[in-house]
Design an enzyme around this catalytic site. Structure first.
Site, mmCIF file in Angstrom:
data_model
loop_
_atom_site.group_PDB
_atom_site.id
_atom_site.type_symbol
_atom_site.label_atom_id
_atom_site.label_comp_id
_atom_site.label_asym_id
_atom_site.label_seq_id
_atom_site.Cartn_x
_atom_site.Cartn_y
_atom_site.Cartn_z
ATOM 1 N N ARG A 63 0.816 -1.213 0.000
ATOM 2 C CA ARG A 63 0.000 0.000 0.000
ATOM 3 C C ARG A 63 0.852 1.267 0.000
ATOM 4 O O ARG A 63 0.378 2.343 -0.363
ATOM 5 C CB ARG A 63 -0.959 -0.020 1.204
ATOM 6 C CG ARG A 63 -2.002 1.063 1.184
ATOM 7 C CD ARG A 63 -3.279 0.658 1.927
ATOM 8 N NE ARG A 63 -3.031 0.182 3.271
ATOM 9 C CZ ARG A 63 -3.009 0.967 4.352
ATOM 10 N NH1 ARG A 63 -3.188 2.266 4.235
ATOM 11 N NH2 ARG A 63 -2.819 0.449 5.543
ATOM 12 N N TYR A 117 -15.203 21.197 -11.759
ATOM 13 C CA TYR A 117 -15.574 19.847 -12.177
ATOM 14 C C TYR A 117 -16.700 19.318 -11.280
ATOM 15 O O TYR A 117 -16.649 19.454 -10.057
ATOM 16 C CB TYR A 117 -14.312 19.006 -12.025
ATOM 17 C CG TYR A 117 -14.323 17.553 -12.376
ATOM 18 C CD1 TYR A 117 -14.894 17.083 -13.546
ATOM 19 C CD2 TYR A 117 -13.669 16.646 -11.531
ATOM 20 C CE1 TYR A 117 -14.837 15.729 -13.863
ATOM 21 C CE2 TYR A 117 -13.597 15.295 -11.845
ATOM 22 C CZ TYR A 117 -14.195 14.846 -13.014
ATOM 23 O OH TYR A 117 -14.123 13.502 -13.333
ATOM 24 N N ASP A 195 -6.897 22.313 -9.813
ATOM 25 C CA ASP A 195 -7.038 21.214 -10.764
ATOM 26 C C ASP A 195 -6.386 21.686 -12.058
ATOM 27 O O ASP A 195 -6.935 22.509 -12.793
ATOM 28 C CB ASP A 195 -8.522 20.892 -10.977
ATOM 29 C CG ASP A 195 -8.737 19.702 -11.896
ATOM 30 O OD1 ASP A 195 -7.817 19.366 -12.681
ATOM 31 O OD2 ASP A 195 -9.826 19.101 -11.867
ATOM 32 N N LYS A 220 -6.065 11.564 -17.982
ATOM 33 C CA LYS A 220 -6.136 12.338 -19.217
ATOM 34 C C LYS A 220 -4.772 12.386 -19.917
ATOM 35 O O LYS A 220 -4.321 11.376 -20.437
ATOM 36 C CB LYS A 220 -6.659 13.735 -18.911
ATOM 37 C CG LYS A 220 -8.174 13.855 -18.833
ATOM 38 C CD LYS A 220 -8.819 13.175 -17.655
ATOM 39 C CE LYS A 220 -10.295 13.494 -17.547
ATOM 40 N NZ LYS A 220 -10.928 12.838 -16.398
#
Length: 405
Positions: A63, A117, A195, A220
Site C-alpha cells: 500500500r 468539475y 485542478d 487524461k
C-alpha cells in the site's frame, strides 16, 4: 545517464524524469514493473526499521507502493519546480477529495470556483457538508479584489481554510488570475489547490505560480491513451506530510500496472500535448469563423473569458474546448453529434482519440448562472489530422442544416 537531477527544459524533463539508475538499474530504459503486495525483510530489525516515515525506496507493504510507483511520483515531482513530493491516487476524483481533506477540518470554510468539475462540487456539497465544512462558491470571472473579500471573515462565521481553483474550467473554460489569488491566500494562511489537468505542468507549472497543491487527473494527458485511471497531487514541504498521512489513512493506492503505463505515457507528453494544441486551435478557429456557431470557448482565442491572463501565464493550450451551436435545441445537438464519424461520444478526454459531448453547465452553477445563444458541445481534439476532423464536423453540421431545411 547519471543519477544527478539537473535543471532542464520541460520537454527534456518528461523524457528523463523518474529514470535514474536507482529505478532502472542502469540496464534498461524504463523502470521495471514491480508487482507486489507483500514486502519481505531480512530480519525483525529491518522490519521494525521500515516502520519509519513514508519515503521512496522504503519497502514496507504494497500500500506504500514500490519502485514502479516511486519512479512515477518522482517524475511528476520533477515537473513542478519547488515541489516536495507527489502522491498517486486511483483517480482524479480521489486526488481532489484527499487533497481537500488534507487541508480542511470541521468548521472550516472552503472557497470553490463555480466552474469546477462536477465531482469536485458534489464532494463539497455532500461529504464535506456532512463533515462540517461549509463551501462558498464564487464567480470564476470575479475580480481578484472580490475573491479577496470572500477570504475575509464573513457574518456567517467560519474561517476560510482553502480555495479550490480550476483554471481553465473544463466545461466553460474561464481562466482565473491564479498567481494573484494564490498570493492573497498565502498572506492569509489559506491553502490553495488547483485542478491543473487541462494545462499540465508543461503549460502551467502550478507551484511556480503560487499554488500549494497541484492536482492532475492523470487519466487524461499523463496516460494519454485512454487505458488507465490515475490521479496525483504534487505539493510543497508545508503540506506534504498532511497529504501523505490523509491519503495513506484512506487507503489510497494505485496498481503498479497503471503507474507503469502512466510513466510510459509521460515520456511523450510534450510532443502529444503540442499536437493536441495545434489540432485544437485549427478546429477552434474554423468553428469560430462559422455563422452557425455562436461562440467558441477556447482560452487561446481572444474572445474567450480570461484570454489575457492565459496569454500572460500559460505557455500553451491543450486539446479540450467547447463551442455553442447557435439557436440549437437538445435534439439538434444529438443529431449533429450522432452524425460524426471520427469523434467518439464519451466522457473523459486527453486521449489520442477525438470525442464530442453535449454539456449543460446550468445545473452545476451556484454563485452564477449559465446562459448561451444555443447548446454547448465539448470537444476533445485528438491526434488525428485536423483537416479530417474539420471535414467530419462540416458534414455533421451539414446534416443538421439539411434536417432543419
Amino acid at each position: 545517464m547519471g543519477d544527478g537531477i539537473k535543471e532542464t527544459k520541460a520537454a527534456t524533463t518528461v523524457v528523463t524524469a523518474g529514470r535514474r539508475k536507482h529505478w532502472t538499474g542502469g540496464r534498461v530504459v524504463n523502470p521495471p514493473l514491480w508487482r507486489g503486495s507483500t514486502h519481505l525483510y531480512d530480519s525483525v530489525a529491518d522490519l521494525r526499521a521500515a516502520k519509519g516515515p513514508v519515503q521512496r525506496n522504503n519497502f514496507f507493504y504494497g500500500r506504500r507502493g514500490g519502485p514502479t510507483h516511486w519512479a512515477l511520483a518522482e517524475a511528476l515531482t520533477e515537473l513542478e519546480p519547488g515541489a516536495e513530493d507527489t502522491y498517486l491516487f486511483p483517480s482524479g476524483v480521489a486526488a481532489i477529495s484527499c487533497a481537500l481533506l488534507a487541508v480542511l477540518k470541521p468548521g472550516d470554510v472552503l472557497l470553490m470556483t463555480d466552474n469546477a468539475y462536477d465531482p469536485s462540487r458534489s464532494f463539497a456539497s455532500a461529504w464535506l457538508k456532512q463533515w462540517g465544512v461549509t463551501t462558498r462558491w464564487f464567480d470564476p470571472m470575479a475580480s481578484v479584489d472580490d475573491i479577496i473579500a470572500l477570504m475575509e471573515p464573513q457574518p456567517t462565521g467560519g474561517r476560510v481554510a482553502a480555495i479550490l481553483l480550476e483554471s481553465p474550467g473544463s466545461l466553460t473554460f474561464e481562466v482565473q488570475d491564479v498567481p494573484a489569488i494564490c498570493a492573497a491566500a498565502k498572506a492569509r494562511g489559506i491553502a490553495t489547490l488547483l485542478d491543473n489537468t487541462w494545462a499540465t505542468p508543461l503549460f502551467f507549472p502550478a507551484l511556480q505560480h503560487g499554488v500549494d497543491l497541484a492536482i492532475l487527473a492523470g487519466t487524461k494527458y499523463i496516460g494519454g491513451h485512454s487505458d488507465i485511471m490515475l490521479g496525483s497531487v504534487t505539493t510543497t514541504a508545508e503540506y506534504w506530510t498532511a497529504l501523505r498521512r490523509t491519503a495513506y489513512q484512506f487507503g489510497q493506492v494505485i496498481s503498479p500496472d497503471d503507474a507503469y503505463l502512466a510513466h510510459r505515457g509521460l515520456h511523450t507528453l510534450d510532443v502529444r500535448l503540442r499536437r493536441h494544441e495545434a489540432n485544437a486551435l485549427a478546429v477552434a478557429r474554423w468553428l469560430n469563423a462559422r455563422a452557425d456557431i455562436a461562440a467558441v470557448l477556447h482560452p487561446a482565442l481572444p474572445n474567450c473569458p480570461g484570454h489575457d491572463v492565459w496569454k500572460r501565464d500559460f505557455s500553451g493550450s491543450s486539446g479540450l474546448f467547447s463551442f455553442v451551436l447557435r439557436h440549437a435545441s437538445d435534439d439538434d445537438v444529438a443529431t449533429m453529434i450522432d452524425a460524426l464519424n471520427l469523434f467518439g461520444i464519451g466522457y473523459s478526454w486527453g486521449g489520442f482519440e477525438s470525442l464530442a459531448l453535449p454539456v449543460d453547465p446550468a445545473p452545476d452553477r451556484t454563485a452564477t448562472s449559465w446562459s448561451a445563444d444555443g447548446q454547448l458541445i465539448r470537444l476533445n481534439i485528438g491526434l488525428e489530422d485536423p483537416a479530417d476532423l474539420i471535414a467530419d464536423l462540416e458534414q455533421a453540421l451539414g446534416v443538421l442544416q439539411n434536417r432543419s431545411a
